[in-house]
Design a protein around this motif. Structure first.
Motif, mmCIF file in Angstrom:
data_model
loop_
_atom_site.group_PDB
_atom_site.id
_atom_site.type_symbol
_atom_site.label_atom_id
_atom_site.label_comp_id
_atom_site.label_asym_id
_atom_site.label_seq_id
_atom_site.Cartn_x
_atom_site.Cartn_y
_atom_site.Cartn_z
ATOM 1 N N MET A 143 40.076 46.086 28.913
ATOM 2 C CA MET A 143 40.677 45.617 30.170
ATOM 3 C C MET A 143 40.422 44.122 30.358
ATOM 4 N N ASN A 144 41.512 43.394 30.470
ATOM 5 C CA ASN A 144 41.457 41.942 30.617
ATOM 6 C C ASN A 144 41.282 41.558 32.099
ATOM 7 N N VAL A 145 40.111 41.052 32.439
ATOM 8 C CA VAL A 145 39.836 40.680 33.829
ATOM 9 C C VAL A 145 39.716 39.163 33.947
ATOM 10 N N VAL A 146 40.451 38.596 34.878
ATOM 11 C CA VAL A 146 40.407 37.154 35.107
ATOM 12 C C VAL A 146 39.892 36.894 36.521
ATOM 13 N N VAL A 147 39.003 35.936 36.612
ATOM 14 C CA VAL A 147 38.428 35.547 37.894
ATOM 15 C C VAL A 147 39.004 34.183 38.287
ATOM 16 N N VAL A 148 39.411 34.055 39.543
ATOM 17 C CA VAL A 148 39.917 32.783 40.068
ATOM 18 C C VAL A 148 38.976 32.347 41.190
ATOM 19 N N ALA A 191 31.781 36.359 41.824
ATOM 20 C CA ALA A 191 33.024 36.872 41.238
ATOM 21 C C ALA A 191 32.789 37.363 39.813
ATOM 22 N N ASP A 192 32.001 36.625 39.061
ATOM 23 C CA ASP A 192 31.677 37.064 37.700
ATOM 24 C C ASP A 192 30.906 38.384 37.723
ATOM 25 N N LEU A 193 29.957 38.454 38.639
ATOM 26 C CA LEU A 193 29.200 39.704 38.768
ATOM 27 C C LEU A 193 30.131 40.869 39.099
ATOM 28 N N LEU A 194 31.044 40.624 40.002
ATOM 29 C CA LEU A 194 31.956 41.694 40.405
ATOM 30 C C LEU A 194 32.777 42.183 39.217
ATOM 31 N N ALA A 195 33.245 41.245 38.426
ATOM 32 C CA ALA A 195 34.005 41.637 37.234
ATOM 33 C C ALA A 195 33.147 42.512 36.328
ATOM 34 N N THR A 250 33.813 46.567 35.338
ATOM 35 C CA THR A 250 34.285 46.957 34.012
ATOM 36 C C THR A 250 33.173 47.096 32.984
ATOM 37 N N GLY A 251 31.989 46.596 33.305
ATOM 38 C CA GLY A 251 30.924 46.636 32.312
ATOM 39 C C GLY A 251 30.902 45.423 31.403
ATOM 40 N N ASN A 252 31.848 44.526 31.589
ATOM 41 C CA ASN A 252 31.905 43.334 30.736
ATOM 42 C C ASN A 252 32.074 42.082 31.582
ATOM 43 N N PRO A 253 31.677 40.940 31.021
ATOM 44 C CA PRO A 253 31.975 39.700 31.735
ATOM 45 C C PRO A 253 33.486 39.496 31.792
ATOM 46 N N PRO A 279 25.520 50.885 30.111
ATOM 47 C CA PRO A 279 25.854 49.542 29.694
ATOM 48 C C PRO A 279 26.601 48.778 30.784
ATOM 49 N N GLY A 280 27.420 49.505 31.516
ATOM 50 C CA GLY A 280 28.335 48.841 32.444
ATOM 51 C C GLY A 280 27.646 48.281 33.664
ATOM 52 N N ALA A 281 27.897 48.918 34.738
ATOM 53 C CA ALA A 281 27.441 48.477 36.052
ATOM 54 C C ALA A 281 25.987 48.003 36.038
ATOM 55 N N ALA A 282 25.112 48.912 35.754
ATOM 56 C CA ALA A 282 23.699 48.615 35.915
ATOM 57 C C ALA A 282 23.270 47.429 35.055
ATOM 58 N N GLY A 283 23.689 47.491 33.781
ATOM 59 C CA GLY A 283 23.331 46.404 32.886
ATOM 60 C C GLY A 283 23.835 45.067 33.398
ATOM 61 N N ALA A 284 25.083 45.082 33.778
ATOM 62 C CA ALA A 284 25.673 43.841 34.257
ATOM 63 C C ALA A 284 24.916 43.314 35.468
ATOM 64 N N ALA A 285 24.575 44.230 36.356
ATOM 65 C CA ALA A 285 23.861 43.798 37.551
ATOM 66 C C ALA A 285 22.542 43.139 37.139
ATOM 67 N N GLY A 286 21.931 43.746 36.145
ATOM 68 C CA GLY A 286 20.685 43.171 35.660
ATOM 69 C C GLY A 286 20.874 41.745 35.164
ATOM 70 N N GLU A 287 21.913 41.552 34.413
ATOM 71 C CA GLU A 287 22.180 40.210 33.900
ATOM 72 C C GLU A 287 22.352 39.175 35.000
ATOM 73 N N ALA A 288 22.854 39.652 36.098
ATOM 74 C CA ALA A 288 23.225 38.682 37.135
ATOM 75 C C ALA A 288 22.024 38.184 37.919
ATOM 76 N N ARG A 289 20.929 38.888 37.804
ATOM 77 C CA ARG A 289 19.793 38.502 38.653
ATOM 78 C C ARG A 289 19.053 37.299 38.112
#
Lengths: 179, 179, 179, 179
Positions: free
Chosen positions: A1-6, A20-24, A28-31, A169-179
């Protein structure tokens, strides 16, 4: 899934961008595949037909999901974001799935996304099945509002992992990265 | 697909009702499973907990898609419709797919659905991926706006039949039934 | 100065009513000339032409200033208030000075008055020179928002007494506490 | 009476500009004291603290009445106008009397001023007692909407001559000149 942030913050690398990056990632589990900082486009947004602006528009048109993110200025989205939205013609985005994200200093502006940003996104053709998300800029990384929104947005958008399980891998991991 | 229509016109059998029923048929190929005329609920809507109102809410909760239809009163939805929407708690409808439909005497009020009805539907939890549809009450049965909206809404909602059935003059067939 | 308060809370004697009465006192130094509890009009608001409703409209038409007050239901004004506003024709109130007052449980709905109530008041002809006032229902009697609003509203409306008179039970007392 | 016009059209000398100038003349009998073409400020609006922008703000702060005029882009005001409004802090204009004027290609966007421009003007402190004025860009010079609005706005703003008597220097004369 191609997600673009503006990102409609006049300052690059802002909390708006980070949220916005975190939300993406949470959705989706990916940046995101691309994060467009409108501040980088600068004066090109004041006219029509700039190649840089056209490339940004092409990126948006090619996305499966677009996160439109803005700081709250004067109880609504920024002028910078509007300059970019003005570059699209009515209906151009043809039911493109989109999310309206706003960051603000005070909860008093929490309705801004629903009342001001979503109608503009709708006008250029976006489909915004989820409610607009408003995050306090002091608490964008972790807030009950974010988690509740993610759960609902996942259903509304038919997305996989919004709520996220620990160790996933998705949600939780990503959230971790964002902190 | 279970489609329920909610009609906020104080007069039963109104063009609002007919347009909402037509919309349900055009979206799915079938008449709505239920059309709730709020005018029939009357004073029960002024309080809380009436069994008739609860039954109407239950019908809405059980639908796969809800069409909320209102005449344009004072440049927005009717007070009657709002009385019914007030009966739901925030988020109660949990990403329920919904359509906002308004009929009005003048094109000057065409933005009312997007700016006033969709935010309320969002507040009670509905997911409105398509733009609000505004139809002139003199031309609700057949208008370019309706056809354009159906094409886009079918994509936004992932619905089958907006464009009509093969061999049909499309719209025309369903519209014919509605007369 | 003839000030009329219109209260859109389904329960009579509500905080909405009390806050509206206080606002009238704070703006003029006197209690309102009339406080119309729409809950008392009941089912008469579901139709057209009731004598009781007509009397309430006449009271509004005769006022020098009208305070339209509503609880926040579903992030906007109540259906009950809208039923009453629907009884006026477009422009009928002919530049009548008016104030939009909303009480809510959460600051997240603070924009509701500006985005939803003022446009309807404008449609029926009211002139709302001051911003909509949103008060937390737990803090309607004394809040910095109220004092700031009064100062600005007095200028916008060309009114004398926003700050209240010393020794008054209502306005002044509350204002005193707030200082 | 010092009247300043602010024009949010990216093209200078636009119909937006002409309509705003006409409106100033019709309201006061005189041309505006200043007409600020935001297009002339250009990239200075993308940052903060430019002397040219500060001069424009000073002009607005010194006015007795400000006409904020915008073309309709994406069913709301232009990004260019928002860039300028973003330069003010919340409440800065302290009950400054203002008029919201929008020009659009279609009557379908007639509610844009009321729902989108007036709330922003309110946020920066303006007082907008009159309804937003929406004019079709093909018919901005003479339309029933303009005349009806002028009559009402004159009352709402406590202005002298909006409706204009034949032979009067103000309204009528000015209108004659504009045709």
């Amino acid at each position: 899934m191609n997600v673009v942030v503006v990102v409609g913050n006049p300052k690059t690398g802002s909390r708006t961008r980070q949220a916005a990056d975190l939300l993406a990632r949470r959705l989706t589990g990916n940046p995101p595949d691309a994060s467009i900082e409108l501040a980088d486009l600068g004066p090109a947004l004041l006219g029509w037909g700039s190649p840089e602006v056209e490339a940004a528009k092409e990126s948006v048109r090619g996305a499966d999901l677009v996160v439109f993110a803005s700081p709250t200025f004067k109880a609504t989205y920024s002028g910078l974001l509007k300059l970019f939205l003005d570059q699209f013609s009515a209906g151009e985005l043809a039911a493109k799935p989109a999310v309206a994200l706003m960051l603000g200093a005070s909860p008093h502006h929490a309705l801004a996304g629903e009342h001001t940003l979503k109608p503009v996104l709708s006008e250029i053709g976006c489909s915004c099945p989820a409610p607009a998300l408003f995050l306090l800029d002091q608490a964008w990384e972790s807030s009950p509002e974010l988690e509740a929104w993610l759960a609902r947005a996942a259903v509304a958008h038919g997305l996989p992992g919004a709520a996220g399980e620990p160790g996933e891998p998705g949600a939780a991991g990503a959230a971790g990265e964002a902190r």
